[in-house]
Design a protein around this motif. Structure first.
Motif, PDB file in Angstrom:
ATOM      1  N   GLN A 340       0.757  -1.255  -0.045  1.00 59.05           N
ATOM      2  CA  GLN A 340       0.004  -0.299   0.089  1.00 59.05           C
ATOM      3  C   GLN A 340       0.911   1.282  -0.062  1.00 59.05           C
ATOM      4  O   GLN A 340       0.393   2.297  -0.455  1.00 59.05           O
ATOM      5  N   LEU A 341       2.081   1.246   0.511  1.00 61.60           N
ATOM      6  CA  LEU A 341       2.938   2.440   0.498  1.00 61.60           C
ATOM      7  C   LEU A 341       3.676   2.643  -0.804  1.00 61.60           C
ATOM      8  O   LEU A 341       3.710   3.664  -1.509  1.00 61.60           O
ATOM      9  N   ASP A 343       2.078   1.522  -3.605  1.00 59.33           N
ATOM     10  CA  ASP A 343       1.144   2.089  -4.362  1.00 59.33           C
ATOM     11  C   ASP A 343       1.510   1.866  -5.956  1.00 59.33           C
ATOM     12  O   ASP A 343       1.312   3.083  -6.670  1.00 59.33           O
ATOM     13  N   GLU A 519       2.657  12.419   1.989  1.00 59.51           N
ATOM     14  CA  GLU A 519       1.706  11.457   1.800  1.00 59.51           C
ATOM     15  C   GLU A 519       0.920  10.914   3.047  1.00 59.51           C
ATOM     16  O   GLU A 519       1.870  10.845   3.960  1.00 59.51           O
ATOM     17  N   THR A 521      -1.148   7.269   4.227  1.00 58.22           N
ATOM     18  CA  THR A 521      -1.644   5.912   3.992  1.00 58.22           C
ATOM     19  C   THR A 521      -2.274   5.419   5.048  1.00 58.22           C
ATOM     20  O   THR A 521      -1.609   5.245   5.968  1.00 58.22           O
ATOM     21  N   GLN A 522      -3.672   5.075   4.882  1.00 60.53           N
ATOM     22  CA  GLN A 522      -4.217   4.417   6.162  1.00 60.53           C
ATOM     23  C   GLN A 522      -4.393   3.052   5.760  1.00 60.53           C
ATOM     24  O   GLN A 522      -4.578   2.397   4.682  1.00 60.53           O
ATOM     25  N   ILE A 523      -4.025   2.262   6.822  1.00 62.75           N
ATOM     26  CA  ILE A 523      -3.826   0.757   6.909  1.00 62.75           C
ATOM     27  C   ILE A 523      -4.846  -0.019   8.044  1.00 62.75           C
ATOM     28  O   ILE A 523      -4.322   0.499   9.017  1.00 62.75           O
ATOM     29  N   ARG A 531      -5.931   1.821   2.189  1.00 68.40           N
ATOM     30  CA  ARG A 531      -6.009   2.886   1.401  1.00 68.40           C
ATOM     31  C   ARG A 531      -4.643   3.184   0.862  1.00 68.40           C
ATOM     32  O   ARG A 531      -3.911   3.362   1.505  1.00 68.40           O
TER      33      ARG A 531
END
Length: 531
Positions: A340-341, A343, A519, A521-523, A531
């Motif tokens: 996710q990071l 992306d 940035e 990023t929600q995990i 996301r």
């Protein structure tokens, strides 16, 4: 959990499942639409050879976790379809090994000494003593085709009778064959040519179907063929013809290409061919053993523990599981954070083990890392289908180990690459079984892999952490913990915020609107949502 049992199995296994408070439903006549309807809400299936577990079954059974085969052979189960749907397929190879081996020995004697033929004649009132001249096994050569579990047990028993043992098995070494007093013969035809009796112990696979045909039977010559493994390995028409023209002295079969054996089978035309109706595993002890073994594997799958005899998923000995169990979740979380990071489209995944964990069997851990990587990209990913998803996507997966670790007793690093960029996340286990994420993209952190997390990159300037805290506080999102790291003073910093709740989308947008934020990023560190 609902367990659907579609073929008769011993009550010992079913009682074990009921004792664990699972709903056991039996349906021994189910097929077609009735089977699909019954399996629709099942969490597990237990079958023997009578149920065809097809692609349609897996399509119908969205909740299915495992199909347990109470026995060895799984040619009635579409394993590829099971893997695509993330369903474990497990058999019970140990429970009936001795029974199958003993039946093979019995069938060998039956063929060599014409026991069933003489029995039948005597029942008919004939004293046919002079018509049967048997073959002694002492000093004869036994050709074992396949030195798996059953083949090994047959070797032990017939070696004790004074037979000379030779083995054909392309997957074992000369040293392994020698451990059972056997000589390894590389070519099947050579093994059969030297054998007085040949016994078959291979699974039915595309490469073994019809493996013993006209030319192989001719090589066996004036000998006996015994097959208690799987039907379809021996060409039955060629076998009947070889017995009819005295190429073979006789044969004994417990398994057939079509079961029940058709009444017009050529095998039934010759007295020298002994046949039994698939009795290899039909002993009281064997039936109880395979039922209990299968039930235990279903229970392991329900508990999300390794399934010892899984055929399409990483398996692990029960005694080794405690040492790797914490790293299963750590690898999953590391993979989820990394993908996710980054992306980007993933081209490669590397899982690297350092320290004490490098001495363990880590196949399950690697599969869990892949589950984390693909969990946000694919629907219903688990340790069963994650390696297949990687293969289907063309993602290269590598696994490496180093026994040295400078900072931690054990360290698991999941690195994802898109060709140009890469991002690594490292996890470890602190004292008292306390799992932590300790590095993200080179930044030293200390994050607990539970609940919700926000991973933020920002310019290393005063007030940024306060700004983030204020925005989250105004949105009633509580910060349970945080860890901040930076490259250099005034450069770029990375902060992991452990949160009690998810961050609403407008709040994320508000954070990112600040020019100091790079940035955010929600995990979710528990459900794979992110996301």
């Amino acid at each position: 959990m609902k367990v659907l049992v579609t073929d008769p199995v011993d009550d010992a296994g079913l009682d074990l499942l009921r004792g664990a408070d699972h709903d056991v439903t039996t349906g021994y006549e189910l097929e077609g639409e009735a089977l699909l309807s019954a399996v629709a809400d099942a969490d597990a299936m237990i079958v023997r050879s009578g149920t065809e577990v097809s692609e349609a079954v897996f399509e119908a059974a969205e909740d299915l976790v495992i199909v347990g085969r109470a026995g060895i052979g799984v040619d009635n189960i579409d394993i590829d379809a099971a893997t695509r749907h993330g369903v474990i397929v497990a058999n019970a190879p140990e429970g009936n090994v001795r029974a199958a081996a003993e039946h093979t020995v019995a069938m060998t004697f039956a063929a060599a000494r014409s026991i069933p033929q003489a029995h039948g004649r005597l029942h008919d009132g004939e004293w046919a003593k002079s018509e049967y001249l048997g073959t002694e096994l002492n000093g004869a050569t036994l050709g074992i085709v396949g030195l798996g579990r059953v083949g090994q047990e047959v070797a032990k028993r017939l070696d004790a009778l004074g037979m000379e043992l030779i083995v054909h098995d392309p997957y074992i070494s000369e040293e392994r064959a020698a451990q059972f007093g056997a000589e390894l013969v590389q070519e099947l035809s050579d093994c059969l040519a030297r054998a007085d009796v040949a016994t078959v112990h291979t699974p039915l696979l595309p490469e073994t179907e019809g493996m013993i045909g006209e030319s192989e039977l001719a090589a066996l010559g004036d000998g006996f063929l015994v097959n208690c493994a799987r039907g379809g390995i021996v060409d039955e028409e060629a076998l009947a013809a070889a017995v009819a023209d005295d190429t073979l002295r006789g044969a004994a079969l417990d398994v057939f290409a079509d079961e029940p054996l058709p009444a017009d089978s050529p095998l039934l035309e010759h007295e020298e061919i002994v046949v039994t109706p698939h009795l290899g595993a039909s002993t009281r002890a064997a039936q109880e053993n395979v039922a209990v073994d299968t039930a235990r594997q279903v229970l392991s799958a329900f508990r999300d523990e390794p399934v010892v005899n899984a055929l399409n998923a990483p398996s692990l000995d029960e005694s080794a599981f405690p040492a790797v169990r914490p790293y299963v979740d750590i690898a999953d979380t590391a993979g989820r954070i990394a993908v996710q990071l980054l992306d980007e489209r993933i081209a490669e995944v590397e899982v690297h083990y350092q320290g004490e964990i490098a001495d363990q069997d880590v196949e399950l851990v690697t599969a869990s890392a892949l589950r984390g990587v693909f969990g946000s990209l694919e629907y219903e990913v688990n340790a069963v289908n994650a390696p297949r998803i990687a293969e289907d996507r063309g993602v290269e997966v590598t696994e490496s180990k180093t026994r040295q670790s400078d900072d931690f007793r054990s360290l698991v690093t999941v690195t994802v690459r898109d060709g140009d960029r890469e991002l690594a996340v490292c996890g470890t286990l602190f004292a008292d079984d306390d799992p932590r994420i300790v590095r993200i993209d080179g930044y030293r952190v200390d994050a607990r892999p539970y609940g919700q997390a926000l991973v933020a990159r920002n310019r290393d300037q005063p007030g940024v952490i306060g700004f983030v805290g204020s925005v989250l506080g105004e949105a009633d999102v509580n910060i349970a913990g945080m860890f901040n790291a930076r490259e250099t003073s005034g450069g770029e910093a990375l902060t992991v915020y452990n949160l009690d709740d998810r961050v609403p989308e407008p709040v994320l947008e508000e954070l990112l609107a600040d020019e100091r934020m790079i940035e955010a990023t929600q995990i979710s560190l528990e459900t794979g949502e992110g996301r």
